[in-house]
Design an enzyme around this catalytic site. Structure first.
Site, PDB file in Angstrom:
ATOM      1  CG  ASP A  52       1.726  -3.303   2.326  1.00 55.79           C
ATOM      2  OD1 ASP A  52       0.607  -3.046   2.433  1.00 55.79           O
ATOM      3  OD2 ASP A  52       2.780  -2.759   2.830  1.00 55.79           O
ATOM      4  CD  GLU A 222      -1.432   2.416  -1.548  1.00 53.88           C
ATOM      5  OE1 GLU A 222      -0.435   3.331  -1.625  1.00 53.88           O
ATOM      6  OE2 GLU A 222      -1.900   2.290  -0.521  1.00 53.88           O
TER       7      GLU A 222
HETATM    8  O1  FUB Z   1       2.632  -0.599   3.992  1.00 53.12           O
HETATM    9  C1  FUB Z   1       2.992   0.690   3.589  1.00 53.12           C
HETATM   10  C2  FUB Z   1       2.047   1.158   2.493  1.00 53.12           C
HETATM   11  O2  FUB Z   1       0.799   1.103   2.734  1.00 53.12           O
HETATM   12  C3  FUB Z   1       1.997   0.052   1.281  1.00 53.12           C
HETATM   13  O3  FUB Z   1       3.267   0.357   0.647  1.00 53.12           O
HETATM   14  C4  FUB Z   1       0.804   0.461   0.808  1.00 53.12           C
HETATM   15  O4  FUB Z   1       0.558  -0.071  -0.371  1.00 53.12           O
HETATM   16  C5  FUB Z   1      -0.018   0.561   1.971  1.00 53.12           C
HETATM   17  O5  FUB Z   1      -0.499  -0.727   2.055  1.00 53.12           O
END
Ligand code: FUB
Length: 340
Positions: A52, A222
């Site tokens: 991320d 997301e």
């Molecule tokens: O790294 C944790 C979670 O995995 C993130 O918040 C999401 O976007 C995914 O990448």
């Protein structure tokens, strides 16, 4: 490949001849070739599991703020990385630690940095709440330096409930040309945009009285990210499941930061010859140029563990009509570039 290496060599030689630039004696370089000046970044850009990543320029320095990609109970801090040239990276350990954030216990994710009001702000998610009875969400921390230490600014989350179905994770702050800051965020296939106050510590309702505007595009999962180029708002997000190989990034273009965002197509995805699960990205724009870098995570070939994600940089190119070209993910990375 030959062309990249040779142009990297020439650029590297030029960089070494610049006054004040000492690429050899960088403090605590963490790349694998520790004793040599490097002419290309190599992907991943640093060792270790990091996901991320949000890339940003502060002054003449590139910064990357990623999630420490470990089991949730071990995700209790953030490290950050700085570089003068995109190639030589220095690790800044534990720039934020949950020991100083009383409401954050685990799963600290997706830091989003921004400089404003003479300070550095870091928005982040914690606790991976599954419903409104659990405590956690999106918080904001502040520091005088980009390397931290960042201290919790509110003593509680800024957003602690699901709104419009959006899990409060994956914050991304975007500051528009008029100085107005917006917070895009959301997991569980819903994305909201909110307006931030001038001190960035509270949410300001929109003119219609609402505080959370849902802007979810088709296939959104997301990892929202906003970029403005030539007056157009490029909204990007991750789709697919982050634990699998098909995780990827798509985008939409709009005349407004609130959309509507009609999905144009994917810009980042796995390449079976290079890596899988490429997603949750950000974009670094070199000021006064049309050069853009995409900073993202991916899973090395042969790795299947969910958290085995590494941070990489490649080029992001636009077509003459303003559409985004699919990213070529590489093992080589990018050549050095000093910020003027
Ligand atoms: O790294 C944790 C979670 O995995 C993130 O918040 C999401 O976007 C995914 O990448």
């Amino acid at each position: 490949m030959k062309l990249v290496l040779s142009s990297g060599f020439v650029l590297g030689a030029l960089l070494l001849s610049l006054p004040g630039v000492n690429l050899v004696n960088e403090p605590q370089p963490i790349n694998r070739q520790l004793t040599q000046t490097r002419f290309i970044s190599k992907n991943p850009i640093v060792d270790g599991w990091y996901a991320d990543p949000e890339g940003v320029i502060f002054g003449k320095t590139y910064w990357i703020y990623p999630t420490y990609s470990a089991p949730y109970d071990e995700q209790t801090f953030f490290d950050a990385f700085s570089s003068p040239d995109l190639v030589h990276w220095t690790k800044h350990s534990r720039i934020l630690d949950t020991q100083t954030v009383k409401w954050a216990k685990r799963a600290v994710w997706a830091p989003s940095p921004v400089y404003a009001n003479g300070k550095y702000y870091l928005f982040f998610a914690a606790n991976d709440i599954q419903n409104n009875q659990e405590y956690g969400g999106i918080g904001v921390a502040v520091s005088d330096k980009p390397s931290g230490p960042f201290q919790d600014a509110l003593g509680k989350p800024l957003i602690d409930k699901f709104q419009n179905g959006a899990q409060p994770i994956d914050p991304h702050v975007y500051v528009d040309d008029d100085g107005q800051a917006y917070l895009y965020y959301g997991g569980w296939r819903h994305c909201n945009v909110t307006k931030l106050s001038k001190d960035l510590l509270s949410l300001v309702p929109f003119a219609d009285g609402t505080t959370y505007k849902e802007i979810t595009p088709d296939k959104y999962v997301e990892g929202p990210c906003m970029l403005k180029r030539n007056g157009k708002y490029y909204f990007m997000w991750s789709e697919g499941g982050w634990t699998g190989p098909d995780y990827s990034v798509a985008y939409a273009v709009s005349d407004s930061p609130f959309g509507p965002f009609k999905r144009e197509g994917k810009i980042l995805q796995q390449d079976p010859a290079v890596a899988t699960g490429a997603g949750h990205h950000s974009v670094i724009h070199l000021p006064n140029t049309d050069t853009y870098y995409i900073v993202y995570h991916r899973r090395p070939l042969g790795e299947t563990a969910a958290n085995h994600r590494v941070t990489c940089i490649d080029h992001l190119h636009f077509n003459p009509d303003g559409t985004i070209k699919p990213v070529q993910i590489t093992a080589e990375g990018v050549t050095p570039h000093l910020i003027n």
